[in-house]
Design a protein around this motif. Sequence first.
Motif, mmCIF file in Angstrom:
data_model
loop_
_atom_site.group_PDB
_atom_site.id
_atom_site.type_symbol
_atom_site.label_atom_id
_atom_site.label_comp_id
_atom_site.label_asym_id
_atom_site.label_seq_id
_atom_site.Cartn_x
_atom_site.Cartn_y
_atom_site.Cartn_z
ATOM 1 N N GLU A 69 -4.804 -1.261 5.180
ATOM 2 C CA GLU A 69 -5.732 -0.170 4.898
ATOM 3 C C GLU A 69 -4.963 1.149 4.746
ATOM 4 O O GLU A 69 -4.133 1.491 5.593
ATOM 5 C CB GLU A 69 -6.752 -0.045 6.019
ATOM 6 C CG GLU A 69 -7.910 -1.018 5.920
ATOM 7 C CD GLU A 69 -8.936 -0.564 4.899
ATOM 8 O OE1 GLU A 69 -9.829 0.225 5.220
ATOM 9 O OE2 GLU A 69 -8.818 -1.020 3.744
ATOM 10 N N ALA A 73 -5.753 -0.172 -7.398
ATOM 11 C CA ALA A 73 -6.139 -1.579 -7.271
ATOM 12 C C ALA A 73 -6.324 -2.230 -8.639
ATOM 13 O O ALA A 73 -6.923 -3.301 -8.744
ATOM 14 C CB ALA A 73 -7.433 -1.687 -6.470
ATOM 15 N N THR A 75 0.852 -1.185 0.000
ATOM 16 C CA THR A 75 0.000 0.000 0.000
ATOM 17 C C THR A 75 0.888 1.237 0.000
ATOM 18 O O THR A 75 1.790 1.360 0.836
ATOM 19 C CB THR A 75 -0.930 -0.002 1.224
ATOM 20 O OG1 THR A 75 -1.887 -1.057 1.086
ATOM 21 C CG2 THR A 75 -1.667 1.314 1.360
ATOM 22 N N SER A 86 -5.181 -7.021 9.368
ATOM 23 C CA SER A 86 -5.506 -7.157 7.941
ATOM 24 C C SER A 86 -7.020 -7.131 7.773
ATOM 25 O O SER A 86 -7.777 -7.241 8.751
ATOM 26 C CB SER A 86 -4.946 -8.468 7.401
ATOM 27 O OG SER A 86 -5.623 -9.571 7.987
ATOM 28 N N LEU A 87 -7.471 -7.025 6.538
ATOM 29 C CA LEU A 87 -8.911 -7.011 6.273
ATOM 30 C C LEU A 87 -9.555 -8.305 6.751
ATOM 31 O O LEU A 87 -10.670 -8.305 7.287
ATOM 32 C CB LEU A 87 -9.171 -6.794 4.781
ATOM 33 C CG LEU A 87 -8.787 -5.413 4.235
ATOM 34 C CD1 LEU A 87 -9.044 -5.344 2.737
ATOM 35 C CD2 LEU A 87 -9.567 -4.313 4.953
ATOM 36 N N THR A 128 -15.418 0.354 -4.584
ATOM 37 C CA THR A 128 -14.241 0.684 -3.780
ATOM 38 C C THR A 128 -13.003 0.062 -4.409
ATOM 39 O O THR A 128 -13.093 -0.671 -5.398
ATOM 40 C CB THR A 128 -14.392 0.146 -2.342
ATOM 41 O OG1 THR A 128 -14.367 -1.293 -2.379
ATOM 42 C CG2 THR A 128 -15.710 0.606 -1.723
ATOM 43 N N VAL A 181 -2.719 -0.164 -3.522
ATOM 44 C CA VAL A 181 -3.330 -0.782 -2.346
ATOM 45 C C VAL A 181 -3.243 -2.289 -2.484
ATOM 46 O O VAL A 181 -3.472 -2.839 -3.561
ATOM 47 C CB VAL A 181 -4.790 -0.304 -2.166
ATOM 48 C CG1 VAL A 181 -5.684 -0.778 -3.287
ATOM 49 C CG2 VAL A 181 -5.353 -0.728 -0.828
ATOM 50 N N ASP A 182 -2.868 -2.966 -1.396
ATOM 51 C CA ASP A 182 -2.626 -4.415 -1.472
ATOM 52 C C ASP A 182 -3.761 -5.258 -0.894
ATOM 53 O O ASP A 182 -3.626 -6.469 -0.757
ATOM 54 C CB ASP A 182 -1.309 -4.770 -0.776
ATOM 55 C CG ASP A 182 -1.298 -4.369 0.702
ATOM 56 O OD1 ASP A 182 -2.366 -4.015 1.238
ATOM 57 O OD2 ASP A 182 -0.214 -4.413 1.313
ATOM 58 N N GLN A 183 -4.892 -4.600 -0.530
ATOM 59 C CA GLN A 183 -6.069 -5.281 0.015
ATOM 60 C C GLN A 183 -5.808 -5.924 1.380
ATOM 61 O O GLN A 183 -6.634 -6.676 1.875
ATOM 62 C CB GLN A 183 -6.598 -6.362 -0.963
ATOM 63 C CG GLN A 183 -6.776 -5.910 -2.393
ATOM 64 C CD GLN A 183 -7.796 -4.791 -2.557
ATOM 65 O OE1 GLN A 183 -8.445 -4.404 -1.613
ATOM 66 N NE2 GLN A 183 -7.925 -4.280 -3.761
ATOM 67 N N GLU A 184 -4.659 -5.644 1.962
ATOM 68 C CA GLU A 184 -4.346 -6.146 3.304
ATOM 69 C C GLU A 184 -4.116 -4.995 4.277
ATOM 70 O O GLU A 184 -4.569 -5.038 5.409
ATOM 71 C CB GLU A 184 -3.090 -7.034 3.258
ATOM 72 C CG GLU A 184 -3.314 -8.400 2.633
ATOM 73 C CD GLU A 184 -4.247 -9.271 3.468
ATOM 74 O OE1 GLU A 184 -4.181 -9.193 4.704
ATOM 75 O OE2 GLU A 184 -5.044 -10.016 2.884
ATOM 76 N N ALA A 222 -11.445 -2.254 -3.186
ATOM 77 C CA ALA A 222 -11.531 -3.695 -2.951
ATOM 78 C C ALA A 222 -12.503 -4.370 -3.914
ATOM 79 O O ALA A 222 -12.652 -5.582 -3.899
ATOM 80 C CB ALA A 222 -11.952 -3.968 -1.509
ATOM 81 N N GLU A 226 -8.944 8.104 -3.454
ATOM 82 C CA GLU A 226 -8.537 6.760 -3.846
ATOM 83 C C GLU A 226 -8.593 6.654 -5.366
ATOM 84 O O GLU A 226 -9.666 6.828 -5.964
ATOM 85 C CB GLU A 226 -9.459 5.717 -3.201
ATOM 86 C CG GLU A 226 -9.357 5.694 -1.692
ATOM 87 C CD GLU A 226 -10.198 4.606 -1.043
ATOM 88 O OE1 GLU A 226 -9.852 4.185 0.074
ATOM 89 O OE2 GLU A 226 -11.183 4.159 -1.669
#
Length: 703
Positions: free
Chosen positions: A128, A72, A40, A169-170, A369, A123-126, A371, A67
């Motif tokens: 935030e 992403a 991220t 993490s998410l 988003t 963004v790595d989706q892990e 994500a 964003e």
Amino acid sequence: MEAAMKHTVQVEVGGRPLTIECGHVAQQASGAVLMRYGDTVVLVTATKEDRTREGIDFLPLMVDYQEMGYAAGHIPGSFFRREVGRPSEKETLTSRLIDRPIRPLFPKGYALETQVIATVLSVDQENEPDVVAMTGASAALHISRIPFQGPIAAVRVGRLNGEFIINPSLKQLAESDMNVVVAGSRDAVVMVEGGAKFVSEDDLVEAIDTAHRAILPILDAQEELRKMIGAVKDAPPEIIEYAGLIEALKKTAAEEMRQVVTTPEKLLRRDRKKALKQRVAEELSVEFPEQGKEIKGLLEDLEKETVRRLMVEENRRIDGRRFDEIRPITIEVGILPRTHGSAMFRRGETQVLAVVTLGSSSDEQKIETLAGETFKSFMLHYNFPPFSVGEVRPLRGPGRRDIGHGALAERTVKTALPKDGEFPYTIRVVSEVLESNGSSSMATVCGATLALMDAGVPLTDTLAGVAMGLIKEGSEVVILSDILGDEDHFGDMDFKVTGSEKGITALQMDIKISGIDREIMRRALEQARKGRIHILEKMREALSTPRSELSPYAPRVVSLQINPDKIRDVIGPGGKVIRAIVAETGAKIDVDDTGRVVVMSPDQAACDKAINKIKSLTQEPEVGQLYMAKVVRVTDFGAFAEILPNIDGLIHISQLDHTRVRKVTDVVNEGDEVLVKVIEIDKDGRIRLSRKAAMEKPGDSRE
């Protein structure tokens, strides 16, 4: 041009490296940093212009978080295929998160146009990006010449299996019983925002304390970066002393100001204050003709000083209440005859009308988003019209404050909603603030809860909220329950806490001073708990449990699960079948990719009729069951018969009758209807039928 020199510092946060880089990006900004946390990446810039807006009495600070779709690997879904239009709710809420802890750290009198922009580049989706951007805003300001009195930093804290996790993490957040963002300076916590699943006050204090300890190394890293580049701060604005004017003002207005600020009614207090300020300005303008603007500001300071001294020295609030006393509460439920649920909640001079609307899955909000696309089946919208505070201004769309208050109330109420699938409605709550004198967001929590119960939504608990305030003068600390608007304006803290007797579900804390320590936090939360329980008792007197039946004007919703392979049978070619069912029954039908079918209609009979039609289209054959079948084809070895729509099986010639059949057409012909029994369904789905098994054997007839 001389090559840029890159400066980098790194610190471990939550078991992962957080890297802050500067000197090689956005060099024309006053300060710029590139924040890296995992994969991220967020660029944060701080820029000021050397011009002052004349006549303003506030800090001209703009904070924007954005964003970018490319972060992403997405192309935006808008018509223009670019990030255009108003910010998303996530962007708006994160902009507020960044703004709130840094705004109090600009020196008094600072009036230069200043802007902070945080741009999510990857963004790595892990990890935030929001808390990364918050720390980045402080770092960009800290290495600039802007006289920012930081640094601060932010982390998110969650809890899994009793263990606190910094920046979870998410996946971990989805299983955590709390999601709290904490911002802090070296000495204290300056902002808290988040939600929880009925967490105790002691656990929350421990979580915030854990987060603050995790913040300290990030502050060290910012200080190290500033030393690397040798940043020098501009001098803060010179504070001009008006000793003679202040003395004359106190002599002229001090006693009357005390009488004004102890006027309990808000509008009467406002009118008296306005008259006082006008009189004082006219009287002092003769002796101080060049200082009309300063008179206005000093009168504000006198009002603040009077209110605070009243509380600290005389233990007295503006409206005469005890520090822990909640204003009088009145409640009405079911006041709107045609809505699906409604409630009017009044606490003192703050009044909220909450209204519930129930819809189908097609009414869910689609959210795009970083994500990916998600759908939202519960929405709470907060409206703050100008008449609620006796003002006149143009009506516009919701501002950042409206969106933030709505999100706080939504986060609270969501914890008590039934689990997915248990209540097959999309729910929208609208909170209309009809009067406001502080704590309208907490009145929204109470009103929304009551309106949902009035609508028959099976909430798992009753929820309430209370806004706490703080006055701190030296070692003297006063904690206020259920604060008024003026107590918020002149106080040092606005701390909103929601939940039930079981624990806390959401909180939001803003600090105007350097911060508060653990003991003040603990005292405020305990006082908030007592206030919350008092409010809950009043709410339960009005409506103790959700209504057992929905409003007669609410749509009826019935859902069933079908085999996904049968979806095409319900839809039909080009939607022909489902359109025919809708036209015949008048019901609204939604089918998703999992095979979940939701049927909605104001008429229960229409729902039932549509459901029966769908069941007939999607019914699965069962071995041993009898069906009235229609012969659709005859062959030498048997007959094929349709037992359900688009489902047929073979009646072998040997299964046509108890006696030997020489020719199939001796028994059945195409178009005949015969009673058959399913005797086998093989692994390939082929169905064997028997007319013989559905018939009585000769000699078995009973009288």
